[in-house]
Design a protein around this motif. Sequence first.
Motif, PDB file in Angstrom:
ATOM      1  N   LYS A  54     -28.301  49.534  29.977  1.00 12.45           N
ATOM      2  CA  LYS A  54     -27.184  48.990  30.740  1.00 12.45           C
ATOM      3  C   LYS A  54     -26.919  47.579  30.248  1.00 12.45           C
ATOM      4  O   LYS A  54     -27.840  46.775  30.109  1.00 12.45           O
ATOM      5  CB  LYS A  54     -27.509  48.972  32.239  1.00 12.45           C
ATOM      6  CG  LYS A  54     -26.374  48.443  33.100  1.00 12.45           C
ATOM      7  CD  LYS A  54     -26.726  48.487  34.581  1.00 12.45           C
ATOM      8  CE  LYS A  54     -25.583  47.968  35.441  1.00 12.45           C
ATOM      9  NZ  LYS A  54     -25.909  48.023  36.890  1.00 12.45           N
ATOM     10  N   LEU A  55     -25.650  47.257  29.995  1.00 11.74           N
ATOM     11  CA  LEU A  55     -25.272  45.965  29.439  1.00 11.74           C
ATOM     12  C   LEU A  55     -24.739  45.043  30.524  1.00 11.74           C
ATOM     13  O   LEU A  55     -23.917  45.444  31.360  1.00 11.74           O
ATOM     14  CB  LEU A  55     -24.214  46.137  28.345  1.00 11.74           C
ATOM     15  CG  LEU A  55     -24.649  46.889  27.077  1.00 11.74           C
ATOM     16  CD1 LEU A  55     -23.483  47.022  26.113  1.00 11.74           C
ATOM     17  CD2 LEU A  55     -25.812  46.176  26.402  1.00 11.74           C
ATOM     18  N   TYR A  56     -25.213  43.794  30.515  1.00 11.79           N
ATOM     19  CA  TYR A  56     -24.687  42.711  31.340  1.00 11.79           C
ATOM     20  C   TYR A  56     -24.131  41.649  30.391  1.00 11.79           C
ATOM     21  O   TYR A  56     -24.803  41.271  29.418  1.00 11.79           O
ATOM     22  CB  TYR A  56     -25.768  42.085  32.217  1.00 11.79           C
ATOM     23  CG  TYR A  56     -26.443  43.043  33.167  1.00 11.79           C
ATOM     24  CD1 TYR A  56     -25.981  43.210  34.466  1.00 11.79           C
ATOM     25  CD2 TYR A  56     -27.575  43.766  32.784  1.00 11.79           C
ATOM     26  CE1 TYR A  56     -26.612  44.072  35.348  1.00 11.79           C
ATOM     27  CE2 TYR A  56     -28.209  44.628  33.656  1.00 11.79           C
ATOM     28  CZ  TYR A  56     -27.721  44.782  34.931  1.00 11.79           C
ATOM     29  OH  TYR A  56     -28.352  45.635  35.797  1.00 11.79           O
ATOM     30  N   GLN A  57     -22.946  41.137  30.691  1.00 10.04           N
ATOM     31  CA  GLN A  57     -22.328  40.109  29.860  1.00 10.04           C
ATOM     32  C   GLN A  57     -21.814  38.979  30.741  1.00 10.04           C
ATOM     33  O   GLN A  57     -21.172  39.230  31.769  1.00 10.04           O
ATOM     34  CB  GLN A  57     -21.182  40.687  29.015  1.00 10.04           C
ATOM     35  CG  GLN A  57     -21.655  41.621  27.910  1.00 10.04           C
ATOM     36  CD  GLN A  57     -20.535  42.059  26.986  1.00 10.04           C
ATOM     37  OE1 GLN A  57     -19.362  41.987  27.345  1.00 10.04           O
ATOM     38  NE2 GLN A  57     -20.885  42.512  25.794  1.00 10.04           N
ATOM     39  N   TYR A  58     -22.096  37.738  30.308  1.00 12.11           N
ATOM     40  CA  TYR A  58     -21.684  36.547  31.057  1.00 12.11           C
ATOM     41  C   TYR A  58     -21.140  35.520  30.065  1.00 12.11           C
ATOM     42  O   TYR A  58     -21.798  35.217  29.060  1.00 12.11           O
ATOM     43  CB  TYR A  58     -22.861  35.937  31.824  1.00 12.11           C
ATOM     44  CG  TYR A  58     -23.530  36.893  32.777  1.00 12.11           C
ATOM     45  CD1 TYR A  58     -23.009  37.149  34.028  1.00 12.11           C
ATOM     46  CD2 TYR A  58     -24.717  37.546  32.414  1.00 12.11           C
ATOM     47  CE1 TYR A  58     -23.624  38.026  34.906  1.00 12.11           C
ATOM     48  CE2 TYR A  58     -25.345  38.419  33.280  1.00 12.11           C
ATOM     49  CZ  TYR A  58     -24.793  38.654  34.528  1.00 12.11           C
ATOM     50  OH  TYR A  58     -25.409  39.537  35.383  1.00 12.11           O
ATOM     51  N   HIS A  59     -19.975  34.973  30.365  1.00  7.96           N
ATOM     52  CA  HIS A  59     -19.425  33.843  29.608  1.00  7.96           C
ATOM     53  C   HIS A  59     -19.947  32.573  30.278  1.00  7.96           C
ATOM     54  O   HIS A  59     -19.378  32.095  31.265  1.00  7.96           O
ATOM     55  CB  HIS A  59     -17.901  33.875  29.602  1.00  7.96           C
ATOM     56  CG  HIS A  59     -17.333  34.978  28.768  1.00  7.96           C
ATOM     57  ND1 HIS A  59     -17.132  34.859  27.404  1.00  7.96           N
ATOM     58  CD2 HIS A  59     -16.942  36.234  29.096  1.00  7.96           C
ATOM     59  CE1 HIS A  59     -16.634  35.988  26.931  1.00  7.96           C
ATOM     60  NE2 HIS A  59     -16.512  36.840  27.934  1.00  7.96           N
ATOM     61  N   ILE A  60     -21.021  32.035  29.747  1.00  9.26           N
ATOM     62  CA  ILE A  60     -21.669  30.921  30.428  1.00  9.26           C
ATOM     63  C   ILE A  60     -20.923  29.607  30.199  1.00  9.26           C
ATOM     64  O   ILE A  60     -21.087  28.671  30.987  1.00  9.26           O
ATOM     65  CB  ILE A  60     -23.136  30.791  29.974  1.00  9.26           C
ATOM     66  CG1 ILE A  60     -23.236  30.512  28.475  1.00  9.26           C
ATOM     67  CG2 ILE A  60     -23.896  32.062  30.302  1.00  9.26           C
ATOM     68  CD1 ILE A  60     -24.657  30.310  28.000  1.00  9.26           C
ATOM     69  N   HIS A  61     -20.119  29.495  29.148  1.00 14.24           N
ATOM     70  CA  HIS A  61     -19.333  28.283  28.924  1.00 14.24           C
ATOM     71  C   HIS A  61     -17.882  28.571  29.280  1.00 14.24           C
ATOM     72  O   HIS A  61     -17.274  29.503  28.757  1.00 14.24           O
ATOM     73  CB  HIS A  61     -19.428  27.820  27.468  1.00 14.24           C
ATOM     74  CG  HIS A  61     -18.549  26.637  27.160  1.00 14.24           C
ATOM     75  ND1 HIS A  61     -18.878  25.356  27.523  1.00 14.24           N
ATOM     76  CD2 HIS A  61     -17.345  26.565  26.532  1.00 14.24           C
ATOM     77  CE1 HIS A  61     -17.930  24.537  27.133  1.00 14.24           C
ATOM     78  NE2 HIS A  61     -16.993  25.238  26.522  1.00 14.24           N
ATOM     79  N   HIS A  62     -17.331  27.771  30.190  1.00 11.36           N
ATOM     80  CA  HIS A  62     -15.950  27.928  30.631  1.00 11.36           C
ATOM     81  C   HIS A  62     -15.119  26.784  30.046  1.00 11.36           C
ATOM     82  O   HIS A  62     -15.285  25.620  30.414  1.00 11.36           O
ATOM     83  CB  HIS A  62     -15.865  27.927  32.159  1.00 11.36           C
ATOM     84  CG  HIS A  62     -16.661  29.024  32.791  1.00 11.36           C
ATOM     85  ND1 HIS A  62     -16.215  30.327  32.843  1.00 11.36           N
ATOM     86  CD2 HIS A  62     -17.897  29.021  33.379  1.00 11.36           C
ATOM     87  CE1 HIS A  62     -17.125  31.082  33.451  1.00 11.36           C
ATOM     88  NE2 HIS A  62     -18.154  30.314  33.780  1.00 11.36           N
ATOM     89  N   SER A  63     -14.227  27.125  29.116  1.00  8.92           N
ATOM     90  CA  SER A  63     -13.404  26.120  28.462  1.00  8.92           C
ATOM     91  C   SER A  63     -12.224  25.745  29.347  1.00  8.92           C
ATOM     92  O   SER A  63     -11.713  26.555  30.129  1.00  8.92           O
ATOM     93  CB  SER A  63     -12.897  26.653  27.115  1.00  8.92           C
ATOM     94  OG  SER A  63     -12.042  25.715  26.502  1.00  8.92           O
ATOM     95  N   LYS A  64     -11.803  24.480  29.232  1.00  8.67           N
ATOM     96  CA  LYS A  64     -10.629  24.030  29.986  1.00  8.67           C
ATOM     97  C   LYS A  64      -9.351  24.678  29.474  1.00  8.67           C
ATOM     98  O   LYS A  64      -8.391  24.846  30.217  1.00  8.67           O
ATOM     99  CB  LYS A  64     -10.523  22.506  29.903  1.00  8.67           C
ATOM    100  CG  LYS A  64     -11.680  21.775  30.573  1.00  8.67           C
ATOM    101  CD  LYS A  64     -11.488  20.270  30.485  1.00  8.67           C
ATOM    102  CE  LYS A  64     -12.645  19.537  31.166  1.00  8.67           C
ATOM    103  NZ  LYS A  64     -12.487  18.056  31.069  1.00  8.67           N
ATOM    104  N   PHE A  65      -9.342  24.995  28.205  1.00 10.19           N
ATOM    105  CA  PHE A  65      -8.177  25.662  27.615  1.00 10.19           C
ATOM    106  C   PHE A  65      -8.513  27.143  27.488  1.00 10.19           C
ATOM    107  O   PHE A  65      -9.292  27.547  26.629  1.00 10.19           O
ATOM    108  CB  PHE A  65      -7.850  25.055  26.247  1.00 10.19           C
ATOM    109  CG  PHE A  65      -7.616  23.568  26.299  1.00 10.19           C
ATOM    110  CD1 PHE A  65      -6.397  23.056  26.701  1.00 10.19           C
ATOM    111  CD2 PHE A  65      -8.639  22.695  25.974  1.00 10.19           C
ATOM    112  CE1 PHE A  65      -6.187  21.692  26.757  1.00 10.19           C
ATOM    113  CE2 PHE A  65      -8.435  21.329  26.031  1.00 10.19           C
ATOM    114  CZ  PHE A  65      -7.206  20.828  26.421  1.00 10.19           C
TER     115      PHE A  65
END
Length: 695
Positions: A247-258
């Motif tokens: 089972k795959l979990y994915q997280y975008h840990i860096h949130h860009s302002k743009f």
Amino acid sequence: MAVTIPDVVAQLEGYLSLPTTIDYSQFPPSLVNGVCDDCSVLSCGCLLSENLAKQLSVPKEHFKCPVCQNKDSRLLKPCDSVRSIAKYLLSLKATLESEDTTDSHGEQAQQQQEQPNLTFLSAFNEVFTEVNRSDYNDNNYSYKSSTGTSQHSYNSRDLLQQPQPSQPSLRDETSTSPTSNSTVSSIQYIQKQRTRSSFQASNLTKLLSASPKFEKVMTHNKNSQQQQPKETNKELIFGKNFPFFRKLYQYHIHHSKFFPKTKLFINTGISPGLTRLALLSEKKFEVFSIDPDSPEASPELLCCGKNDGEYGPSYDVHRKISKEDIVRSSNFADSAQDSLELLSNWEHISCKVTENLLVIAGTRGFLRVLDLTCDGRCLYTYQCKFPIRCIDVSPDEKFISLGVTGKDKYTLVEQAFVILLRLEIEDATVDAADSVSVNESSATTNSGVSRISSTAASLFHPVTSGSSAASLPPRRSLRLTAFPFNLPYRDPITILQFSPNSRLLTVATALESRFLTISIADPSRPALVMKSQRKLDTSLESEGITDVQFFPDNRVMTLTSVAYNSVPIVIDTNITSISGTEGIAKPKLLLKVDEVGNTIHKCCASPRGDSVAYLDRSGTVYIMMCPKMGDSDNKRIVIVTDVANSYTSRESASMRFDRSGYKLYILDRKGLLTIADFTAGTVEDHSVTRCKIIS
């Protein structure tokens, strides 16, 4: 006779009766036996009171045993198990005596009249007959004694149950049966003994629960009993799923302002304990915390900062170190002003992260050690005279290795050497208003070992208005000891990798594709224990050896390369076969992994020792499972997932298995964390998908 609690106590007193003292009023003197809470063992194997043994051991240590008459007996050690039983028996006896004194003489006489002379076998037969005739589905049963003053209720799980309406009741039977008085009295007697026994058990629970040690043991046992079924269940699921279902979990840990633009990082890192994730750019760093036992929980920002000394829990709340503090916590000598000018224009290149430290290597030969327990505050700034090509941190956080290529002062010939930094971190209780000790730096010309000490209790200049000296986290001090040593080759160093036990260091070179293993058990005298070489490839696309990883046994390792016809291999270093102090082992090839190709950037060995994860430069993640390394017929290779691609091995994603080998963590340069969990569920679960099978 009937079995009662006082009878049990009396029998236990007989079993635990030991020699406690000597009665000198009689002639000849006689031993007095009794229950003692200081039982000890003699050298002859007999048990007696420690107080009596000390009396007999005067004036000589050896004495005549009063039990077996051995003449050379002596006091050996206390018998804790018998002591604990004796203490419990004495407390139980005291509790019984206190209860007996509180009862009235009239109630005692009534209980004696109600208790008939019956055996335990007859009482058991009567109860067993009543159970057979009763209904197990009724809720309770009420019984009134002949005096009509007491009433007892029992639920459906008790031995005595309420009879069906169609069957004759217990009162009807007692009125017609000639043995009715004996039956009712025996049942009453067993009920009272059961009630009294349960009351005594509650007193025992209170007695034991008063000890904090007992509470810790009970809490540990309860937690272990709860965790053991979960671990067993996970192990069964893992055996069925690995390596084909996950089972795959994915997280975008860096949130860009743009939002449309995705930020690309130059390097990433995952700590050995899988609790820290690091993202590195040319000017900034970010560290995130994660729970390895909860893959469904997203990572949270732990600290961040910039290359100018700013740090904090977030970009909105941060502090900055002054130049004076940078000089104090560094190895800058006479040219401190020149070093500060170079430091103002330096940029990050690579990083390594552990549970408590973040080590960043940059341009102009600078290396920084950051304290993650203090919001990323700089512990030390180390300056090297030559550019730093690669770094690594030992799993125990005691060593940092630097790969450097320098030039000879007279011949101008390039020479590769390694600088081994030993870390000694101590908690400091110095406040912000206290003075800071001056740096002490000394160099030993004969051995080439330099010692650098730094007290990291420095003054800070807050950037935000909300921060103050009182809110600063506790500070720690760092002491560095440098051990430089040369390599027998001039080839530039590209990879440094510590073994899991932090006693071996593997070095890989660039042009000639050599790889060496150096023993650092004694950092002042490193020893070469293994050396070998891979095939040469002088093409422009070749990167040589890209990664080296040890297996958990600190002997087997796997190597990856980006070169023509250089597929990943698994070798046995044969370090244990070295004979003599100057012996050098020759590695043995165990396995070739041809199915994944020859453009592999990263590898990661499972702590279980039966599988390895490989990362292609296109972003494809493979897992090779082989129960026995060297048996190529039983190896299985699958594609787990795809992550961001990379042009060089330094930009490639970081990979690491968890401590049980159940999950694989991948962090790419886009800030995307991917977790492949092989124990998240069974094949019937819709969230569990199948991997692409290669072989």
